[in-house]
Design a protein around this motif. Structure first.
Motif, PDB file in Angstrom:
ATOM      1  N   UNK A 248      -4.291  -2.028   6.549  1.00 13.78           N
ATOM      2  CA  UNK A 248      -4.568  -2.399   5.153  1.00 13.78           C
ATOM      3  C   UNK A 248      -4.250  -1.220   4.240  1.00 13.78           C
ATOM      4  N   UNK A 249      -4.785  -0.060   4.626  1.00 18.48           N
ATOM      5  CA  UNK A 249      -4.686   1.094   3.729  1.00 18.48           C
ATOM      6  C   UNK A 249      -3.250   1.613   3.599  1.00 18.48           C
ATOM      7  N   UNK A 250      -2.554   1.695   4.742  1.00 23.17           N
ATOM      8  CA  UNK A 250      -1.258   2.369   4.683  1.00 23.17           C
ATOM      9  C   UNK A 250      -0.053   1.421   4.632  1.00 23.17           C
ATOM     10  N   UNK A 255       2.548  -1.545   0.092  1.00 26.08           N
ATOM     11  CA  UNK A 255       3.635  -2.522  -0.059  1.00 26.08           C
ATOM     12  C   UNK A 255       3.407  -3.369  -1.306  1.00 26.08           C
ATOM     13  N   UNK A 256       2.177  -3.860  -1.482  1.00 19.60           N
ATOM     14  CA  UNK A 256       1.878  -4.684  -2.656  1.00 19.60           C
ATOM     15  C   UNK A 256       2.113  -3.891  -3.942  1.00 19.60           C
ATOM     16  N   UNK A 257       1.605  -2.664  -3.932  1.00 13.37           N
ATOM     17  CA  UNK A 257       1.722  -1.839  -5.139  1.00 13.37           C
ATOM     18  C   UNK A 257       3.177  -1.533  -5.478  1.00 13.37           C
ATOM     19  N   UNK A 258       3.960  -1.269  -4.430  1.00  8.33           N
ATOM     20  CA  UNK A 258       5.356  -0.950  -4.712  1.00  8.33           C
ATOM     21  C   UNK A 258       6.104  -2.200  -5.163  1.00  8.33           C
ATOM     22  N   UNK A 259       5.818  -3.335  -4.493  1.00  8.49           N
ATOM     23  CA  UNK A 259       6.549  -4.557  -4.838  1.00  8.49           C
ATOM     24  C   UNK A 259       6.199  -5.047  -6.243  1.00  8.49           C
ATOM     25  N   UNK A 260       4.915  -4.998  -6.592  1.00  4.89           N
ATOM     26  CA  UNK A 260       4.518  -5.610  -7.868  1.00  4.89           C
ATOM     27  C   UNK A 260       4.400  -4.619  -9.021  1.00  4.89           C
ATOM     28  N   UNK A 265       3.861   5.064  -2.883  1.00  2.00           N
ATOM     29  CA  UNK A 265       2.643   5.370  -2.120  1.00  2.00           C
ATOM     30  C   UNK A 265       2.101   6.775  -2.389  1.00  2.00           C
ATOM     31  N   UNK A 266       3.012   7.760  -2.490  1.00  5.22           N
ATOM     32  CA  UNK A 266       2.555   9.144  -2.658  1.00  5.22           C
ATOM     33  C   UNK A 266       1.750   9.281  -3.959  1.00  5.22           C
ATOM     34  N   UNK A 267       2.279   8.665  -5.003  1.00  5.04           N
ATOM     35  CA  UNK A 267       1.601   8.753  -6.300  1.00  5.04           C
ATOM     36  C   UNK A 267       0.223   8.080  -6.212  1.00  5.04           C
ATOM     37  N   UNK A 268       0.206   6.941  -5.526  1.00  2.96           N
ATOM     38  CA  UNK A 268      -1.047   6.191  -5.407  1.00  2.96           C
ATOM     39  C   UNK A 268      -2.104   7.010  -4.651  1.00  2.96           C
ATOM     40  N   UNK A 269      -1.719   7.509  -3.484  1.00  2.00           N
ATOM     41  CA  UNK A 269      -2.718   8.232  -2.674  1.00  2.00           C
ATOM     42  C   UNK A 269      -3.131   9.552  -3.327  1.00  2.00           C
ATOM     43  N   UNK A 412      -4.091  -1.364 -10.240  1.00  2.00           N
ATOM     44  CA  UNK A 412      -2.730  -0.937 -10.578  1.00  2.00           C
ATOM     45  C   UNK A 412      -1.800  -2.133 -10.767  1.00  2.00           C
ATOM     46  N   UNK A 413      -1.926  -3.110  -9.854  1.00  2.00           N
ATOM     47  CA  UNK A 413      -1.035  -4.284  -9.928  1.00  2.00           C
ATOM     48  C   UNK A 413      -1.338  -5.104 -11.186  1.00  2.00           C
ATOM     49  N   UNK A 414      -2.641  -5.330 -11.441  1.00  2.00           N
ATOM     50  CA  UNK A 414      -3.009  -6.127 -12.619  1.00  2.00           C
ATOM     51  C   UNK A 414      -2.546  -5.401 -13.886  1.00  2.00           C
ATOM     52  N   UNK A 415      -2.790  -4.092 -13.932  1.00  6.84           N
ATOM     53  CA  UNK A 415      -2.414  -3.329 -15.127  1.00  6.84           C
ATOM     54  C   UNK A 415      -0.908  -3.429 -15.359  1.00  6.84           C
ATOM     55  N   UNK A 416      -0.136  -3.276 -14.282  1.00  5.20           N
ATOM     56  CA  UNK A 416       1.314  -3.313 -14.453  1.00  5.20           C
ATOM     57  C   UNK A 416       1.764  -4.703 -14.922  1.00  5.20           C
TER      58      UNK A 416
END
Ligand code: ASP
Length: 430
Positions: A248-250, A255-260, A265-269, A412-416
């Motif tokens: 889930x975490x990695x 994947x969801x964050x990058x796709x949507x 990932x680096x920025x997110x973590x 992040x996804x909703x905001x974007x």
């Protein structure tokens, strides 16, 4: 705080490692009492400080965020997207948990002797959780809905378990503010904006104590968890849960964050590391909420009005780590007790574990209490809870970190999706 060379997540990590080592040292020289009497209280004080700020933060930041929305249709868009993403990630998590538990079959790794000794040694601990869960079980099907509406808002604000009630109250004030004349709303909005700044500053101050707080929490954890020999029998089960949580975490969230949202990932973590470490050390999404809010707004660039709605809601209802753990734990207990779960029983677990995770409070070991309900629905003896008791705390730490990561990813996804994800503002806690 800014200007310090060492980033906050490194300071927390160092605090955790030193706490672990100190705990091990004290355990080896049989000084458990010293830690419990003189070190653990600092961990409790730190968690209390965070919890103390959680309700005021939710109330004030949510009112602020909603007042900024300026129109109610935006709220329904925000709400709709948030809830559908929360539900989807929860179902993905339970499904991963079920697949892993069926493929790995952790129940077959526990022998008769360990099973009997675990059932016996942890019977009374399990009975306590079953007792707490039985209070929830006797409620009618619409009770969760009734529970969202407070009969007295001041009462709701005195209880960290009533966060949804506080959220509802804040939403209503926000809607009221959007609906009245701007001139009349202005002084109220200004007041809440000022108060919000004060609360954020208070969180900065509290976070100065984070390395000491986590040091104390980890040292106490080490002297309090059962010996490794007890835990050995549960190793495959624990690894199954951790593998699922890791996926889930990695894999899932990045994947969801990058796709949507095109967030790497680096920025997110990098952005949410302090919140993840704190979730891990405190085992409470509610206690971590103030820090999650700051990480997501200041480091990830999610607009305040989105974060202040999505995150408090997520801390209370979106627990992907918990739902995954409940699915694995239910199947593991069934396997260990020789109970066959057919496809319909497993599908039922998808439903009950999703609901049970929504109903779990954002505090340590709440997921285990709600697991009792999942077991009951699937026809698995509740006493089986004793089997997994010994290893629950470390797993609670891991699932809480995933819960917080899930909330942050969804924000992040909703905001974007509504154009409210900004490029990185600054790195808070640096
Ligand atoms: N401790 C978890 C949380 O606060 C809930 C659980 O017990 O799974 O998110």
């Amino acid at each position: 705080m800014r200007g310090f060379k060492l980033k906050m997540h490194w300071k927390i990590l160092i605090g955790m490692i030193l706490g672990l080592l100190f705990g091990l040292l004290m355990k080896s020289i049989e000084q458990k009492g010293l830690i419990i009497d003189w070190i653990k209280p600092f961990g409790i004080i730190f968690i209390n400080l965070l919890k103390m700020i959680a309700v005021p933060l939710i109330l004030v930041s949510l009112i602020n965020g909603l007042a900024d929305l300026k129109d109610i249709s935006k709220l329904s868009k925000l709400g709709g997207r948030t809830i559908s993403l929360y539900l989807s990630t929860t179902v993905i998590a339970v499904t991963i948990g079920l697949i892993l538990a069926n493929v790995i079959n952790p129940g077959s790794f526990i022998n008769e002797a360990s099973r009997e000794s675990l059932l016996q040694n942890f019977a009374s601990d399990a009975a306590q959780k079953i007792e707490i869960a039985s209070q929830t079980k006797n409620n009618g099907p619409l009770q969760p809905l009734i529970d969202i509406v407070p009969s007295n808002v001041f009462h709701a604000m005195t209880d960290n378990a009533s966060m949804l009630q506080v959220i509802l109250f804040a939403i209503l004030i926000g809607i009221g503010l959007i609906s009245i004349k701007r001139k009349q709303a202005k002084p109220v909005v200004k007041f809440f904006k000022g108060l919000n700044e004060v609360i954020l500053k208070m969180i900065d101050f509290i976070m100065l104590a984070a390395p000491i707080g986590v040091f104390a929490l980890m040292a106490a954890l080490i002297v309090e968890i059962p010996d490794f020999t007890t835990l050995q029998a549960l190793l495959v089960y624990a690894l199954t849960v951790v593998l699922g949580l890791g996926l889930m975490m990695f894999i899932v969230y990045p994947t969801l964050l990058y796709s949507f949202a095109k967030v790497k990932p680096k920025r997110f973590f990098n952005a949410i590391a302090p919140a993840q470490l704190l979730a891990f050390s405190t085992s409470s999404s509610a206690a971590t909420l103030p820090v999650t809010m700051e990480c997501v707004t200041e480091n990830l660039g999610v607009d305040d009005e989105v974060a202040s709605f999505v995150l408090p809601l997520g801390a209370t209802v979106n627990m992907d780590g918990t739902s995954l753990y409940q699915a694995v734990a239910a199947v593991f207990i069934a396997q260990a007790m020789g109970i066959h779960l057919d496809l319909s029983a497993q599908l039922m677990i998808v439903l009950t574990a999703s609901l049970a995770s929504i109903g779990s409070a954002a505090v340590p070991s709440a997921g285990m209490v709600m697991l009792v309900i999942v077991l009951g629905q699937a026809g698995i003896p509740e006493a089986g809870l004793a089997l997994i008791f010994a290893i629950d705390r470390p797993l609670d730490m891991c699932r809480t970190a995933v819960n917080v990561t899930g909330d942050s990813a969804v924000s992040g996804i909703v905001a974007s999706s509504i154009g409210k994800l900004h490029t990185k503002k600054s790195n808070l806690f640096d």
